[in-house]
Design an enzyme around this catalytic site. Sequence first.
Site, PDB file in Angstrom:
ATOM      1  N   CYS A  89       0.812  -1.227   0.000  1.00 15.03           N
ATOM      2  CA  CYS A  89       0.000   0.000   0.000  1.00 15.03           C
ATOM      3  C   CYS A  89       0.847   1.279   0.000  1.00 15.03           C
ATOM      4  O   CYS A  89       0.534   2.246  -0.691  1.00 15.03           O
ATOM      5  CB  CYS A  89      -0.949   0.000   1.188  1.00 15.03           C
ATOM      6  SG  CYS A  89      -0.216  -0.608   2.709  1.00 15.03           S
ATOM      7  N   HIS A  91      -3.213   6.075   4.853  1.00 15.95           N
ATOM      8  CA  HIS A  91      -1.769   6.233   5.048  1.00 15.95           C
ATOM      9  C   HIS A  91      -1.344   7.614   4.522  1.00 15.95           C
ATOM     10  O   HIS A  91      -1.807   8.048   3.458  1.00 15.95           O
ATOM     11  CB  HIS A  91      -0.987   5.174   4.257  1.00 15.95           C
ATOM     12  CG  HIS A  91      -1.043   3.788   4.826  1.00 15.95           C
ATOM     13  ND1 HIS A  91      -1.794   3.433   5.920  1.00 15.95           N
ATOM     14  CD2 HIS A  91      -0.399   2.649   4.429  1.00 15.95           C
ATOM     15  CE1 HIS A  91      -1.618   2.135   6.178  1.00 15.95           C
ATOM     16  NE2 HIS A  91      -0.778   1.635   5.281  1.00 15.95           N
TER      17      HIS A  91
HETATM   18  P1  NAP Z   1      -6.980  -9.678   8.112  1.00 12.92           P
HETATM   19  O1  NAP Z   1      -8.007  -8.641   8.396  1.00 12.92           O
HETATM   20  O2  NAP Z   1      -6.249 -10.289   9.250  1.00 12.92           O
HETATM   21  O3  NAP Z   1      -7.679 -10.867   7.247  1.00 12.92           O
HETATM   22  C1  NAP Z   1      -6.989 -12.025   6.864  1.00 12.92           C
HETATM   23  C2  NAP Z   1      -7.868 -12.835   5.927  1.00 12.92           C
HETATM   24  O4  NAP Z   1      -7.134 -13.976   5.466  1.00 12.92           O
HETATM   25  C3  NAP Z   1      -9.118 -13.377   6.615  1.00 12.92           C
HETATM   26  O5  NAP Z   1     -10.185 -13.410   5.680  1.00 12.92           O
HETATM   27  C4  NAP Z   1      -8.686 -14.797   6.974  1.00 12.92           C
HETATM   28  O6  NAP Z   1      -9.773 -15.687   7.118  1.00 12.92           O
HETATM   29  C5  NAP Z   1      -7.908 -15.157   5.720  1.00 12.92           C
HETATM   30  N1  NAP Z   1      -7.067 -16.313   5.926  1.00 12.92           N
HETATM   31  C6  NAP Z   1      -6.109 -16.484   6.849  1.00 12.92           C
HETATM   32  N2  NAP Z   1      -5.573 -17.729   6.737  1.00 12.92           N
HETATM   33  C7  NAP Z   1      -6.210 -18.333   5.715  1.00 12.92           C
HETATM   34  C8  NAP Z   1      -6.127 -19.613   5.089  1.00 12.92           C
HETATM   35  N3  NAP Z   1      -5.250 -20.529   5.509  1.00 12.92           N
HETATM   36  N4  NAP Z   1      -6.947 -19.892   4.062  1.00 12.92           N
HETATM   37  C9  NAP Z   1      -7.843 -18.977   3.628  1.00 12.92           C
HETATM   38  N5  NAP Z   1      -7.980 -17.748   4.164  1.00 12.92           N
HETATM   39  C10 NAP Z   1      -7.169 -17.431   5.193  1.00 12.92           C
HETATM   40  O7  NAP Z   1      -5.865  -9.119   7.138  1.00 12.92           O
HETATM   41  P2  NAP Z   1      -5.982  -8.051   5.953  1.00 12.92           P
HETATM   42  O8  NAP Z   1      -5.624  -6.727   6.462  1.00 12.92           O
HETATM   43  O9  NAP Z   1      -7.276  -8.221   5.228  1.00 12.92           O
HETATM   44  O10 NAP Z   1      -4.772  -8.493   5.028  1.00 12.92           O
HETATM   45  C11 NAP Z   1      -4.715  -9.756   4.433  1.00 12.92           C
HETATM   46  C12 NAP Z   1      -3.443  -9.865   3.591  1.00 12.92           C
HETATM   47  O11 NAP Z   1      -3.549  -8.957   2.498  1.00 12.92           O
HETATM   48  C13 NAP Z   1      -2.163  -9.468   4.338  1.00 12.92           C
HETATM   49  O12 NAP Z   1      -1.628 -10.550   5.056  1.00 12.92           O
HETATM   50  C14 NAP Z   1      -1.285  -9.020   3.208  1.00 12.92           C
HETATM   51  O13 NAP Z   1      -0.627 -10.111   2.603  1.00 12.92           O
HETATM   52  C15 NAP Z   1      -2.281  -8.421   2.236  1.00 12.92           C
HETATM   53  N6  NAP Z   1      -2.341  -6.953   2.395  1.00 12.92           N
HETATM   54  C16 NAP Z   1      -1.774  -6.242   1.452  1.00 12.92           C
HETATM   55  C17 NAP Z   1      -1.788  -4.888   1.541  1.00 12.92           C
HETATM   56  C18 NAP Z   1      -1.095  -4.099   0.526  1.00 12.92           C
HETATM   57  O14 NAP Z   1      -0.308  -3.286   0.943  1.00 12.92           O
HETATM   58  N7  NAP Z   1      -1.371  -4.286  -0.743  1.00 12.92           N
HETATM   59  C19 NAP Z   1      -2.388  -4.223   2.596  1.00 12.92           C
HETATM   60  C20 NAP Z   1      -2.967  -4.971   3.561  1.00 12.92           C
HETATM   61  C21 NAP Z   1      -2.948  -6.354   3.439  1.00 12.92           C
HETATM   62  P3  NAP Z   1     -10.384 -16.080   8.561  1.00 12.92           P
HETATM   63  O15 NAP Z   1     -11.463 -15.078   8.843  1.00 12.92           O
HETATM   64  O16 NAP Z   1     -10.937 -17.429   8.325  1.00 12.92           O
HETATM   65  O17 NAP Z   1      -9.273 -16.054   9.554  1.00 12.92           O
HETATM   66  O1  3JN Z   2       1.197  -2.438   7.488  1.00 20.15           O
HETATM   67  C1  3JN Z   2       0.660  -1.906   6.520  1.00 20.15           C
HETATM   68  O2  3JN Z   2       0.187  -0.760   6.569  1.00 20.15           O
HETATM   69  C2  3JN Z   2       0.567  -2.645   5.237  1.00 20.15           C
HETATM   70  C3  3JN Z   2       0.738  -4.087   5.448  1.00 20.15           C
HETATM   71  C4  3JN Z   2       0.878  -4.939   4.469  1.00 20.15           C
HETATM   72  C5  3JN Z   2       1.112  -6.346   4.730  1.00 20.15           C
HETATM   73  C6  3JN Z   2       0.712  -6.906   5.931  1.00 20.15           C
HETATM   74  C7  3JN Z   2       0.972  -8.261   6.190  1.00 20.15           C
HETATM   75  C8  3JN Z   2       1.643  -9.021   5.279  1.00 20.15           C
HETATM   76  C9  3JN Z   2       1.761  -7.132   3.769  1.00 20.15           C
HETATM   77  C10 3JN Z   2       2.130  -6.530   2.457  1.00 20.15           C
HETATM   78  O3  3JN Z   2       1.217  -6.289   1.687  1.00 20.15           O
HETATM   79  O4  3JN Z   2       3.298  -6.312   2.155  1.00 20.15           O
HETATM   80  C11 3JN Z   2       2.046  -8.457   4.065  1.00 20.15           C
HETATM   81  C12 3JN Z   2       2.792  -9.321   3.117  1.00 20.15           C
HETATM   82  O5  3JN Z   2       2.135  -9.960   2.305  1.00 20.15           O
HETATM   83  O6  3JN Z   2       4.016  -9.376   3.195  1.00 20.15           O
END
Ligand code: NAP
Ligand code: 3JN
Length: 338
Positions: A133, A246
């Site tokens: 992000c 952010h």
């Molecule tokens: P979150 O609120 O903690 O949600 C995590 C999601 O992943 C929940 O739906 C969870 O399901 C699911 N999950 C976890 N383990 C799983 C599995 N084994 N199989 C299927 N689903 C599973 O986290 P979030 O903020 O949405 O972020 C999720 C991910 O997106 C992060 O870890 C990161 O890799 C990515 N992300 C990227 C950005 C970016 O900068 N582009 C920003 C934020 C996040 P349950 O409800 O069943 O636990």
């Molecule tokens: O912390 C933030 O504001 C963004 C977080 C992103 C994030 C959180 C957990 C795992 C990432 C990411 O998108 O880089 C990951 C990850 O997939 O490494």
Amino acid sequence: MNRIPSSPRVAVVGATGAVGREMFSILEQREFPAASVTAFASARSAGKTIPFRGELLTVEELTAESLNDFDLALFSAGGGTSKRFAPIAAKAGCVVVDNSSAFRMDDDVPLVVPEVNPEALDGHSNIIANPNCSTIQMVVALAPLNKVSRIERIIVSTYQAVSGTGQAAIDELMSQAYTIQAGDDVTPQVYPKQIAYNVLPHIDDFLDSGFTKEEMKMVNETRKILNDQSIAVNATTVRVPVVRGHSESVYIETQTRIGAAKAREVLSASDGIRLVDEPETGGYPVPLDCAGQDDTLVGRVRDDLDAETGLSLWVVADNLRKGAALNAVQIAELLLDR
Ligand code: NAP
Ligand code: 3JN
């Protein structure tokens, strides 16, 4: 490389998370032409329901067989889930747009911000990565300036909202604020230190260099997206007690002088950017302004006092939308057009 049909069958993986929930609202708001949308999460959430297009979708547990019959999968369930399931889906002919860092630096995986490098999608191998992000909003703001004069150096400090860590972190900020108001002590769980009424210069793990992984994502992803391995990038990433949005203080030095007036002109004419730059009258962007907005907001554009080619900017965006779900859906829309 598989083509996505004009009415694809869509899987949302990580459907119950902070990013996943935003994914549904964006698919709905943008009237994404999905033939069907199916919600996947872990076994913990199987059976929960998610409102979508006037119906309730029932969340299914993600297994190795789940993604056999989909054209497009939007993953935001962490790097481990992506590493395990995205290649299976891609092999079955499903195009994956992945929000995690699992594949971002792979040579055969395009790392795409639609306003900046849509051409990188050409010849993809069914997995496309969404950048971090903090990188996304910074390159949206910097790419138009980079076209005017090559950026040689970037120095950035971020002010990142807790929703970037997920739903558990939003809950932690709220409950700490409440506990402190009540005069009680808090016990941090999601973050290493108290986040309410505090600022933590620590996002993701520390590396031997002294930088964090989040900071190195900004360095490496920026170079890949702008297709310039020689840009010098110095990042300090900081968590602040903001729920959503952010902010970034960005300083750049370019090969030749652009100047603040020209920079404002270029930024205000660029896709995905809204210039908010009348500081005397309160015209500068703040996180509360950007929640629910698609644009990256840019303000405080000013010339450096000493360096001839130096420019400072303040860049704010909704981390769950442009920083994650919106950028992923915009990538999917580009794929539909191809
Ligand atoms: P979150 O609120 O903690 O949600 C995590 C999601 O992943 C929940 O739906 C969870 O399901 C699911 N999950 C976890 N383990 C799983 C599995 N084994 N199989 C299927 N689903 C599973 O986290 P979030 O903020 O949405 O972020 C999720 C991910 O997106 C992060 O870890 C990161 O890799 C990515 N992300 C990227 C950005 C970016 O900068 N582009 C920003 C934020 C996040 P349950 O409800 O069943 O636990
Ligand atoms: O912390 C933030 O504001 C963004 C977080 C992103 C994030 C959180 C957990 C795992 C990432 C990411 O998108 O880089 C990951 C990850 O997939 O490494």
